[in-house]
Design an enzyme around this catalytic site. Structure first.
Site, PDB file in Angstrom:
ATOM      1  N   ASP A  87       0.852  -1.190   0.000  1.00  0.00           N
ATOM      2  CA  ASP A  87       0.000   0.000   0.000  1.00  0.00           C
ATOM      3  C   ASP A  87       0.893   1.248   0.000  1.00  0.00           C
ATOM      4  OD1 ASP A  87      -2.259   1.937   1.056  1.00  0.00           O
ATOM      5  OD2 ASP A  87      -3.263   0.050   0.587  1.00  0.00           O
ATOM      6  N   LYS A 164      -3.693  -0.504  -6.767  1.00  0.00           N
ATOM      7  CA  LYS A 164      -4.708   0.165  -5.955  1.00  0.00           C
ATOM      8  C   LYS A 164      -4.534   1.667  -6.174  1.00  0.00           C
ATOM      9  CE  LYS A 164      -6.108   1.202  -1.207  1.00  0.00           C
ATOM     10  NZ  LYS A 164      -5.875   0.933   0.240  1.00  0.00           N
ATOM     11  N   ASP A 166      -5.727   5.241  -5.242  1.00  0.00           N
ATOM     12  CA  ASP A 166      -6.426   6.029  -4.226  1.00  0.00           C
ATOM     13  C   ASP A 166      -6.810   7.400  -4.793  1.00  0.00           C
ATOM     14  OD1 ASP A 166      -7.477   6.464  -1.691  1.00  0.00           O
ATOM     15  OD2 ASP A 166      -5.682   5.777  -0.658  1.00  0.00           O
ATOM     16  N   SER A 198     -10.454   3.538  -5.906  1.00  0.00           N
ATOM     17  CA  SER A 198     -11.048   4.118  -4.698  1.00  0.00           C
ATOM     18  C   SER A 198     -12.012   5.254  -5.014  1.00  0.00           C
ATOM     19  CB  SER A 198      -9.936   4.629  -3.769  1.00  0.00           C
ATOM     20  OG  SER A 198      -9.099   3.584  -3.347  1.00  0.00           O
ATOM     21  N   ASP A 227     -12.589   3.742   5.028  1.00  0.00           N
ATOM     22  CA  ASP A 227     -11.556   2.782   5.421  1.00  0.00           C
ATOM     23  C   ASP A 227     -12.032   1.961   6.622  1.00  0.00           C
ATOM     24  OD1 ASP A 227      -9.944   3.890   3.529  1.00  0.00           O
ATOM     25  OD2 ASP A 227      -8.411   4.610   4.896  1.00  0.00           O
TER      26      ASP A 227
END
Length: 415
Positions: A87, A164, A166, A198, A227
Site C-alpha cells: 500500500d 490500488k 487512491d 477508490s 476505510d
C-alpha cells in the site's frame, strides 16, 4: 466569473467525452472472474517507515518477502490468496530525473522489479499503490493527469499485477478524468493489471455522483465506503451501510468487477473470534474481495482456522458471481442470503446484539424461499464444519446465534 463558468463547461465536456471513449474501450483484462484474494500492508502496518527501530514491521521489501514466504509455505497461496499488495509509503518523496516514480532505495534496495520477480517465484502476484492526486494519502508523490501514462508504463515495466489507485489530494473533476484515463493507460501497456479504484469512496459511494455502470467498465474492484478500522464498530458500520444501500450496490457486482468493503482484519487485535466470523461470513455473502491485512508470521491458529476454511472460500469464490443481500432484519437478527451456482445457497444469520445469551432463530427453507428442489437440501454449518442433515421446504431449522456472532450455512440441493 464568466471565465470560471467557461472552464467548468469545458471540463464537463471533456469529462463526458472521455467517459464515452472509455465505455467503448473498457478494462477488458479478463481478470478476477471471482473476487480477488490476497494480502495487503495498510490496515496492519499503515505508513510505518521506521526500519531503523522497527525493521520487522516497516514498509519494506523484507516485509513483503517474509509475507510472500508465508503465503507460499503456509497454505495461503494454494487456497487462492495470491495477491500480495504494497500500500502507501513505498516510494521516495520525489520522482527520478526522467519523471518516474521510484522506490525508497533504503527500504527497497533491490527495486520493485526484482521484488516482483521474487513474489512471482513463489507463485504469487504483486500489487502496488498509487494515488489519483498531487500526493498520496501519506504525502508521497501522487499521479496527476499528466503523469498517468508514464506511471502505468512504469508499473507494467516492473511487472506489477495489481494497482490500488487512491484519491487523496484531487478534485472531483480530476478524479472523473483520471480514473478512466488510468484504466485506458493500463490497457495500453498490454500487461493484465488488476485495477482497484477508490473513486466511489471519495464521492459518497452512491449515485448520482457514482456511476456504477462506468465503474464496471473501467475497474476490477472499487472501494465504496470508508476505510476499515481494527474494531467491531467499524465492521458493523460497514455492514450496515452495505445493507442500507444494497439496491444500488448489488447489481453493480459480478465477474470481473466487485464492490470492495475493504480488508479482512481477522488475526489483528480488534475483533473477537465471533466477530471475526461475522466479517468473514458477510464478506463472503457480499462476494467481496478477500484481501487480508494481518501478520501472517504470528497469526493465531484460530484466526488461520477461520481464514483457511475451504467451504467459506468456496462460497466467496462462487463462479456465478452474484452478490448476496439482506433479506430480513428483526431486532438484532439479520438474515443474509446469497444464490450460488447449481441451485446452491449460502445463508448467514447474524446477531448484532451484545446483550446476554445467544439469540434463538427459527426458520425453514420455505421461509427462506429456497424451494426449487422438492427432494430437499443438505445443510452444512460452515464454521463448525458440520453436516446438519437433509431438510425439505417445511422442515424447521433451529439456531442459536451468539452475541456479535453469526451462523453461516451452506445449502446444497440433492436434486
Amino acid at each position: 466569473m464568466q471565465r470560471s463558468i467557461m472552464n467548468t463547461v469545458q471540463l464537463t465536456f471533456v469529462s463526458t467525452l472521455l467517459t464515452l471513449l472509455v465505455l467503448c474501450s473498457c478494462l477488458d483484462n479478463g481478470l478476477v472472474r471471482t473476487p480477488p484474494m490476497g494480502w495487503m500492508t495498510w490496515q496492519r502496518y499503515r505508513c510505518n517507515i521506521d526500519c531503523k527501530n522497527d525493521p520487522d514491521n516497516c514498509i519494506s521489501e523484507n516485509l513483503i518477502k517474509s509475507m510472500a514466504d508465508k503465503m507460499a509455505n503456509s497454505g495461503w497461496r494454494d487456497l487462492g490468496y495470491v495477491y500480495l499488495c504494497i500500500d502507501d509509503c513505498w516510494s521516495l518523496k520525489k520522482r527520478d530525473s526522467t519523471g518516474r516514480l521510484q522506490a525508497d532505495p533504503e527500504r527497497f534496495p533491490s527495486g520493485i522489479k526484482n521484488l516482483a520477480n521474487y513474489v512471482h517465484s513463489k507463485g504469487l502476484k504483486l500489487g502496488i499503490y498509487g494515488d489519483m492526486g498531487n500526493y498520496t494519502c501519506g504525502g508521497y508523490p501522487g499521479t496527476t493527469l499528466e503523469t498517468i501514462k508514464i506511471d502505468a508504463e512504469t508499473f507494467a515495466s516492473w511487472e506489477v499485477d495489481m494497482l490500488k489507485f487512491d484519491g487523496c489530494y484531487s478534485t472531483s473533476e480530476e478524479q472523473a478524468l483520471g480514473y478512466p484515463k488510468m484504466s485506458e493507460a493500463l490497457n495500453a501497456t498490454g500487461r493484465p493489471i488488476l485495477y482497484s479504484c477508490s473513486w466511489p469512496a471519495y464521492q459518497g459511494g452512491l449515485p448520482p455522483k457514482v456511476n456504477y455502470t462506468l465503474l464496471g467498465n473501467i475497474c476490477n474492484m472499487w472501494r465504496n465506503y470508508d476505510d476499515i478500522q481494527d474494531s467491531w464498530d467499524s465492521v458493523l458500520t460497514i455492514i450496515q451501510w452495505y445493507a442500507k444501500n444494497q439496491p444500488v450496490l448489488q447489481p453493480a457486482a459480478g465477474p470481473g468487477g466487485w464492490n470492495d468493503p475493504d480488508m479482512l482484519i481477522t488475526g489483528d487485535f480488534g475483533l473477537s473470534f465471533e466477530q471475526s466470523k461475522v466479517q468473514l461470513a458477510i464478506w463472503a455473502i457480499l462476494a467481496a474481495p478477500f484481501i487480508m491485512s494481518n501478520d501472517l508470521r504470528t497469526i493465531s491458529q484460530e484466526a488461520k482456522y477461520l481464514l483457511q476454511n475451504r467451504l467459506l472460500i468456496y462460497i466467496n469464490q462462487d463462479s456465478l458471481g452474484k452478490q448476496g443481500a439482506l433479506i430480513s432484519k428483526v431486532n438484532s437478527l439479520w438474515v443474509w442470503k446469497r444464490e450460488l451456482v447449481n441451485g446452491q445457497y449460502a445463508v448467514a444469520v447474524m446477531n448484532s446484539g451484545t446483550d446476554g445469551l445467544p439469540k434463538p432463530y427459527t426458520t425453514s427453507l420455505g421461509l427462506l424461499n429456497i424451494t426449487d428442489c422438492s427432494d430437499g437440501y443438505k445443510l452444512y454449518d460452515v464454521f463448525e464444519k458440520e453436516y446438519l442433515g437433509l431438510f425439505k421446504s417445511g422442515t424447521t431449522i433451529n439456531m442459536k446465534i451468539n452475541p456479535t456472532g453469526v451462523i453461516l450455512s451452506f445449502i446444497r440441493p440433492i436434486c
